[in-house]
Design a protein around this motif. Structure first.
Motif, PDB file in Angstrom:
ATOM      1  N   THR A  49       0.854  -1.179   0.000  1.00 28.59           N
ATOM      2  CA  THR A  49       0.000   0.000   0.000  1.00 28.59           C
ATOM      3  C   THR A  49       0.890   1.229   0.000  1.00 28.59           C
ATOM      4  O   THR A  49       2.085   1.137   0.230  1.00 28.59           O
ATOM      5  N   PHE A  50       0.308   2.369  -0.257  1.00 30.37           N
ATOM      6  CA  PHE A  50       1.082   3.610  -0.221  1.00 30.37           C
ATOM      7  C   PHE A  50       1.230   4.023   1.236  1.00 30.37           C
ATOM      8  O   PHE A  50       0.233   4.221   1.936  1.00 30.37           O
ATOM      9  N   THR A  55      -5.255  16.718   7.022  1.00 29.18           N
ATOM     10  CA  THR A  55      -5.485  18.139   6.802  1.00 29.18           C
ATOM     11  C   THR A  55      -6.542  18.606   7.794  1.00 29.18           C
ATOM     12  O   THR A  55      -7.593  17.963   7.910  1.00 29.18           O
ATOM     13  N   PRO A  56      -6.284  19.686   8.526  1.00 27.91           N
ATOM     14  CA  PRO A  56      -7.282  20.175   9.496  1.00 27.91           C
ATOM     15  C   PRO A  56      -8.640  20.375   8.840  1.00 27.91           C
ATOM     16  O   PRO A  56      -8.744  20.927   7.748  1.00 27.91           O
ATOM     17  N   GLY A  57      -9.662  19.845   9.492  1.00 26.17           N
ATOM     18  CA  GLY A  57     -11.025  19.975   9.002  1.00 26.17           C
ATOM     19  C   GLY A  57     -11.419  18.945   7.965  1.00 26.17           C
ATOM     20  O   GLY A  57     -12.543  18.958   7.481  1.00 26.17           O
ATOM     21  N   GLU A  58     -10.490  18.062   7.597  1.00 25.42           N
ATOM     22  CA  GLU A  58     -10.794  17.024   6.611  1.00 25.42           C
ATOM     23  C   GLU A  58     -10.528  15.654   7.210  1.00 25.42           C
ATOM     24  O   GLU A  58      -9.851  15.517   8.209  1.00 25.42           O
ATOM     25  N   GLU A  59     -11.072  14.635   6.558  1.00 30.00           N
ATOM     26  CA  GLU A  59     -10.890  13.264   7.014  1.00 30.00           C
ATOM     27  C   GLU A  59      -9.442  12.811   6.813  1.00 30.00           C
ATOM     28  O   GLU A  59      -8.809  13.127   5.809  1.00 30.00           O
ATOM     29  N   VAL A  60      -8.924  12.065   7.777  1.00 29.72           N
ATOM     30  CA  VAL A  60      -7.575  11.508   7.679  1.00 29.72           C
ATOM     31  C   VAL A  60      -7.630  10.296   6.759  1.00 29.72           C
ATOM     32  O   VAL A  60      -8.550   9.497   6.824  1.00 29.72           O
ATOM     33  N   GLY A  61      -6.624  10.159   5.899  1.00 36.13           N
ATOM     34  CA  GLY A  61      -6.606   9.002   5.016  1.00 36.13           C
ATOM     35  C   GLY A  61      -5.313   8.894   4.252  1.00 36.13           C
ATOM     36  O   GLY A  61      -4.454   9.774   4.300  1.00 36.13           O
ATOM     37  N   GLU A  62      -5.205   7.794   3.542  1.00 35.48           N
ATOM     38  CA  GLU A  62      -4.027   7.531   2.735  1.00 35.48           C
ATOM     39  C   GLU A  62      -3.895   8.599   1.652  1.00 35.48           C
ATOM     40  O   GLU A  62      -4.863   8.930   0.976  1.00 35.48           O
ATOM     41  N   LEU A  63      -2.704   9.145   1.506  1.00 32.16           N
ATOM     42  CA  LEU A  63      -2.432  10.117   0.454  1.00 32.16           C
ATOM     43  C   LEU A  63      -2.512   9.411  -0.889  1.00 32.16           C
ATOM     44  O   LEU A  63      -1.971   8.316  -1.060  1.00 32.16           O
ATOM     45  N   ASP A  64      -3.186  10.016  -1.837  1.00 35.82           N
ATOM     46  CA  ASP A  64      -3.302   9.429  -3.172  1.00 35.82           C
ATOM     47  C   ASP A  64      -1.984   9.650  -3.910  1.00 35.82           C
ATOM     48  O   ASP A  64      -1.619  10.803  -4.188  1.00 35.82           O
ATOM     49  N   PRO A  65      -1.257   8.574  -4.235  1.00 36.24           N
ATOM     50  CA  PRO A  65       0.043   8.757  -4.877  1.00 36.24           C
ATOM     51  C   PRO A  65      -0.046   9.405  -6.263  1.00 36.24           C
ATOM     52  O   PRO A  65       0.888  10.055  -6.703  1.00 36.24           O
ATOM     53  N   VAL A  66      -1.179   9.265  -6.928  1.00 31.52           N
ATOM     54  CA  VAL A  66      -1.342   9.825  -8.273  1.00 31.52           C
ATOM     55  C   VAL A  66      -1.484  11.342  -8.218  1.00 31.52           C
ATOM     56  O   VAL A  66      -0.917  12.062  -9.034  1.00 31.52           O
ATOM     57  N   THR A  67      -2.223  11.838  -7.239  1.00 36.76           N
ATOM     58  CA  THR A  67      -2.487  13.279  -7.149  1.00 36.76           C
ATOM     59  C   THR A  67      -1.655  13.960  -6.064  1.00 36.76           C
ATOM     60  O   THR A  67      -1.854  15.139  -5.788  1.00 36.76           O
ATOM     61  N   SER A  68      -0.726  13.243  -5.466  1.00 39.57           N
ATOM     62  CA  SER A  68       0.032  13.763  -4.326  1.00 39.57           C
ATOM     63  C   SER A  68       1.010  14.867  -4.672  1.00 39.57           C
ATOM     64  O   SER A  68       1.392  15.649  -3.809  1.00 39.57           O
ATOM     65  N   GLY A  69       1.453  14.910  -5.913  1.00 48.24           N
ATOM     66  CA  GLY A  69       2.475  15.872  -6.286  1.00 48.24           C
ATOM     67  C   GLY A  69       3.885  15.326  -6.119  1.00 48.24           C
ATOM     68  O   GLY A  69       4.863  16.017  -6.389  1.00 48.24           O
ATOM     69  N   LEU A  70       3.988  14.080  -5.675  1.00 50.65           N
ATOM     70  CA  LEU A  70       5.299  13.448  -5.513  1.00 50.65           C
ATOM     71  C   LEU A  70       5.772  12.880  -6.840  1.00 50.65           C
ATOM     72  O   LEU A  70       4.957  12.446  -7.656  1.00 50.65           O
ATOM     73  N   SER A  71       7.089  12.857  -7.018  1.00 51.00           N
ATOM     74  CA  SER A  71       7.649  12.291  -8.250  1.00 51.00           C
ATOM     75  C   SER A  71       7.356  10.795  -8.311  1.00 51.00           C
ATOM     76  O   SER A  71       7.209  10.124  -7.284  1.00 51.00           O
ATOM     77  N   GLU A  72       7.282  10.278  -9.530  1.00 56.93           N
ATOM     78  CA  GLU A  72       7.032   8.846  -9.720  1.00 56.93           C
ATOM     79  C   GLU A  72       8.123   8.014  -9.057  1.00 56.93           C
ATOM     80  O   GLU A  72       7.851   6.965  -8.477  1.00 56.93           O
ATOM     81  N   GLN A  73       9.358   8.482  -9.139  1.00 53.14           N
ATOM     82  CA  GLN A  73      10.469   7.745  -8.522  1.00 53.14           C
ATOM     83  C   GLN A  73      10.282   7.635  -7.008  1.00 53.14           C
ATOM     84  O   GLN A  73      10.434   6.558  -6.436  1.00 53.14           O
ATOM     85  N   LEU A  74       9.921   8.733  -6.366  1.00 51.68           N
ATOM     86  CA  LEU A  74       9.717   8.692  -4.919  1.00 51.68           C
ATOM     87  C   LEU A  74       8.525   7.819  -4.558  1.00 51.68           C
ATOM     88  O   LEU A  74       8.583   7.049  -3.594  1.00 51.68           O
ATOM     89  N   VAL A  75       7.466   7.890  -5.324  1.00 50.97           N
ATOM     90  CA  VAL A  75       6.289   7.041  -5.077  1.00 50.97           C
ATOM     91  C   VAL A  75       6.684   5.570  -5.136  1.00 50.97           C
ATOM     92  O   VAL A  75       6.332   4.785  -4.248  1.00 50.97           O
ATOM     93  N   GLN A  76       7.449   5.188  -6.152  1.00 53.94           N
ATOM     94  CA  GLN A  76       7.870   3.790  -6.278  1.00 53.94           C
ATOM     95  C   GLN A  76       8.779   3.378  -5.122  1.00 53.94           C
ATOM     96  O   GLN A  76       8.668   2.254  -4.603  1.00 53.94           O
TER      97      GLN A  76
END
Length: 94
Positions: free
Chosen positions: A7-8, A14-35
């Motif tokens: 899993t990722f 984020t304050p005021g929002e539900e806690v959850g797994e960061l979406d690796p596709v929309t996270s803004g992280l590089s593909e290399q770091l995601v992998q």
């Protein structure tokens, strides 16, 4: 960091929002770091949560220490890629 295994391993709180797994596709992280994060998390399952007997405690402790250092390095890279205005907190539960 989130669940172990294939899993990722990054959660978003984020304050005021539900806690959850960061979406690796929309996270803004590089593909290399995601992998690398996925691979690091798979390794956590092998090191920390495996039912296999530990043959050499010294080697296992060395590998676990290396895995922990790698996790901190990955967390720093998340902070660099997303910007220093976010807080990256590292938590290991084993």
């Amino acid at each position: 960091m989130a669940e172990v295994g294939n899993t990722f391993p990054v959660w978003e709180r984020t304050p005021g929002e539900e806690v959850g797994e960061l979406d690796p596709v929309t996270s803004g992280l590089s593909e290399q770091l995601v992998q690398e994060l996925f691979a690091w998390n798979v390794r956590s399952h092998e090191l920390v949560f495996s039912d296999a007997p530990i043959e050499n405690k010294w080697d296992h402790e060395k590998e676990l220490d290396q895995w922990t250092r790698e996790g901190r390095s990955l967390a720093k890279r998340i902070e660099i890629e997303l910007g220093h205005e976010i807080d990256v907190n590292v938590t290991y539960k084993h």
